[in-house]
Design a protein around this motif. Structure first.
Motif, PDB file in Angstrom:
ATOM      1  N   THR A  24       0.840  -1.190   0.000  1.00  0.00           N
ATOM      2  CA  THR A  24       0.000   0.000   0.000  1.00  0.00           C
ATOM      3  C   THR A  24       0.876   1.242   0.000  1.00  0.00           C
ATOM      4  OG1 THR A  24      -1.693  -1.182   1.266  1.00  0.00           O
ATOM      5  CG2 THR A  24      -1.867   1.214   1.184  1.00  0.00           C
ATOM      6  N   VAL A  25       0.608   2.167  -0.923  1.00  0.00           N
ATOM      7  CA  VAL A  25       1.340   3.425  -1.027  1.00  0.00           C
ATOM      8  C   VAL A  25       0.332   4.561  -1.160  1.00  0.00           C
ATOM      9  CG1 VAL A  25       2.990   4.784  -2.363  1.00  0.00           C
ATOM     10  CG2 VAL A  25       3.331   2.317  -2.104  1.00  0.00           C
ATOM     11  N   ASN A  26       0.283   5.436  -0.159  1.00  0.00           N
ATOM     12  CA  ASN A  26      -0.624   6.591  -0.181  1.00  0.00           C
ATOM     13  C   ASN A  26      -2.071   6.184  -0.456  1.00  0.00           C
ATOM     14  OD1 ASN A  26       1.549   8.376   0.272  1.00  0.00           O
ATOM     15  ND2 ASN A  26       1.981   8.490  -1.927  1.00  0.00           N
ATOM     16  N   GLY A  27      -2.500   5.105   0.162  1.00  0.00           N
ATOM     17  CA  GLY A  27      -3.881   4.650   0.017  1.00  0.00           C
ATOM     18  C   GLY A  27      -4.133   3.746  -1.172  1.00  0.00           C
ATOM     19  N   THR A  28      -3.170   3.643  -2.088  1.00  0.00           N
ATOM     20  CA  THR A  28      -3.301   2.748  -3.238  1.00  0.00           C
ATOM     21  C   THR A  28      -2.724   1.392  -2.886  1.00  0.00           C
ATOM     22  OG1 THR A  28      -3.172   4.543  -4.859  1.00  0.00           O
ATOM     23  CG2 THR A  28      -2.592   2.337  -5.624  1.00  0.00           C
ATOM     24  N   ARG A  29      -3.512   0.349  -3.089  1.00  0.00           N
ATOM     25  CA  ARG A  29      -3.066  -0.992  -2.701  1.00  0.00           C
ATOM     26  C   ARG A  29      -2.939  -1.881  -3.926  1.00  0.00           C
ATOM     27  NH1 ARG A  29      -5.395  -3.959   2.517  1.00  0.00           N
ATOM     28  NH2 ARG A  29      -3.824  -2.575   3.405  1.00  0.00           N
ATOM     29  N   ALA A  59       1.873  -0.350  -6.833  1.00  0.00           N
ATOM     30  CA  ALA A  59       1.280   0.563  -5.852  1.00  0.00           C
ATOM     31  C   ALA A  59       1.798   1.982  -6.048  1.00  0.00           C
ATOM     32  CB  ALA A  59       1.579   0.075  -4.439  1.00  0.00           C
ATOM     33  N   ARG A  60       3.083   2.128  -6.314  1.00  0.00           N
ATOM     34  CA  ARG A  60       3.648   3.473  -6.517  1.00  0.00           C
ATOM     35  C   ARG A  60       3.080   4.124  -7.777  1.00  0.00           C
ATOM     36  NH1 ARG A  60       8.327   0.736  -4.939  1.00  0.00           N
ATOM     37  NH2 ARG A  60       9.007   0.547  -7.113  1.00  0.00           N
ATOM     38  N   ARG A  61       2.853   3.335  -8.811  1.00  0.00           N
ATOM     39  CA  ARG A  61       2.348   3.871 -10.072  1.00  0.00           C
ATOM     40  C   ARG A  61       0.834   3.951 -10.105  1.00  0.00           C
ATOM     41  NH1 ARG A  61       7.117   1.670 -10.654  1.00  0.00           N
ATOM     42  NH2 ARG A  61       8.576   2.336 -12.300  1.00  0.00           N
ATOM     43  N   GLY A  62       0.185   3.285  -9.174  1.00  0.00           N
ATOM     44  CA  GLY A  62      -1.281   3.318  -9.124  1.00  0.00           C
ATOM     45  C   GLY A  62      -1.943   2.596 -10.277  1.00  0.00           C
ATOM     46  N   ALA A  93      -3.483  -6.843  -9.316  1.00  0.00           N
ATOM     47  CA  ALA A  93      -4.668  -5.988  -9.237  1.00  0.00           C
ATOM     48  C   ALA A  93      -4.340  -4.782  -8.372  1.00  0.00           C
ATOM     49  CB  ALA A  93      -5.853  -6.755  -8.653  1.00  0.00           C
ATOM     50  N   VAL A  94      -4.785  -3.603  -8.800  1.00  0.00           N
ATOM     51  CA  VAL A  94      -4.507  -2.366  -8.069  1.00  0.00           C
ATOM     52  C   VAL A  94      -5.807  -1.599  -7.867  1.00  0.00           C
ATOM     53  CG1 VAL A  94      -3.360  -0.116  -8.145  1.00  0.00           C
ATOM     54  CG2 VAL A  94      -2.135  -2.165  -8.899  1.00  0.00           C
ATOM     55  N   LYS A  95      -6.032  -1.186  -6.614  1.00  0.00           N
ATOM     56  CA  LYS A  95      -7.194  -0.348  -6.294  1.00  0.00           C
ATOM     57  C   LYS A  95      -6.699   0.932  -5.634  1.00  0.00           C
ATOM     58  CE  LYS A  95     -11.523   0.767  -5.988  1.00  0.00           C
ATOM     59  NZ  LYS A  95     -11.223   2.190  -5.763  1.00  0.00           N
ATOM     60  N   ALA A  96      -6.916   2.052  -6.331  1.00  0.00           N
ATOM     61  CA  ALA A  96      -6.574   3.370  -5.809  1.00  0.00           C
ATOM     62  C   ALA A  96      -7.855   4.058  -5.357  1.00  0.00           C
ATOM     63  CB  ALA A  96      -5.879   4.198  -6.883  1.00  0.00           C
TER      64      ALA A  96
END
Length: 250
Positions: A24-29, A59-62, A93-96
């Protein structure tokens, strides 16, 4: 309360090379599952590192595709120069916050979304069964265990497109409109359920994620063993099964 859980079962194999990672990075997992090819301890360690690397990059790229492609390209360069020592099917899978779910994959690891009482499959397998599907004239399809794209390959999107009709990495986007559940699964986790006609939504619908995902992989292995035993009691086999289950919200 924990919003994701993972589980693994080695099946009848002496070992496995699967790996999962969540970052998780800044709320993006980012959620990642790798189905490592082989049984060597070195490949397992490689898969663990690659899964964490992909999770961090995504996560960093969202974005799932951006994260997977970044790491795919790094390993592609190594494979082109030194050969493909380690390989794995990969799904990400990425959820921002406030954004749609993005999914990317190479190989036959799958992503499903559990919503409205059904399991919606988000990925299309990279394997010979997809490339050579069954027809009325040729009822036997290509080998589903022969994957046509994987992390650790030196192939480009164009290479895979020319050879198999799909790129090295594919992606999809899904809008999340309400609470739902994400499943990432190796072929050892989903194929026995699919072959036996089990309802994946039902199998993933437990209140507590930890026992639910454990039961999912345990049942996959038990089902595979029973199916094999029914055909040949002397040759019982169940692939290792790995799954990641996560609760998502808009």
């Amino acid at each position: 309360m924990r919003t994701y859980a993972t589980a693994q079962h080695t099946g009848t194999d002496p070992g496995q090379c699967d790996a999962t990672a969540v970052r998780t990075v800044n709320g993006t997992r980012a959620y990642v599952l790798l189905d490592g090819i082989g049984r060597r301890a070195e490949t397992h360690q490689w898969a663990l590192g690659a899964a964490r690397q992909i999770a961090g990059a995504a996560a960093r790229r969202g974005d799932a595709e951006a994260g997977l492609r970044h790491v795919y390209n790094l390993h592609q360069e190594d494979a082109a120069h030194y050969g493909s020592e380690h390989q794995a099917a990969a799904v990400v899978a990425v959820k921002a916050p406030g954004r749609s779910l993005t999914v990317a994959w190479c190989g036959d690891a799958r992503a499903y979304l559990m919503e409205r009482g059904i399991a919606v499959r988000l990925t299309e397998d990279h394997n010979k069964r997809r490339v050579y599907p069954p027809t009325a004239l040729y009822p036997y399809s290509g080998n589903r265990n022969h994957i046509t794209s994987f992390l650790g390959s030196d192939a480009t999107d164009e290479d895979r497109q020319r050879q198999y009709g799909h790129p090295a990495i594919e992606t999809t986007i899904r809008k999340i409109t309400g609470p739902c559940r994400l499943l990432l699964a190796s072929d050892g986790a989903y194929e026995p359920h699919e072959d036996a006609g089990h309802c994946l939504f039902t199998e993933c619908d437990g209140d507590d994620l930890i026992p639910t995902v454990r039961n999912l992989v345990n049942l996959a292995v038990d089902t595979a063993v029973k199916t094999c035993r029914a055909f040949d009691p002397c040759r019982v086999y169940a692939d290792n099964a790995t799954a990641l289950l996560a609760d998502l919200a808009p």
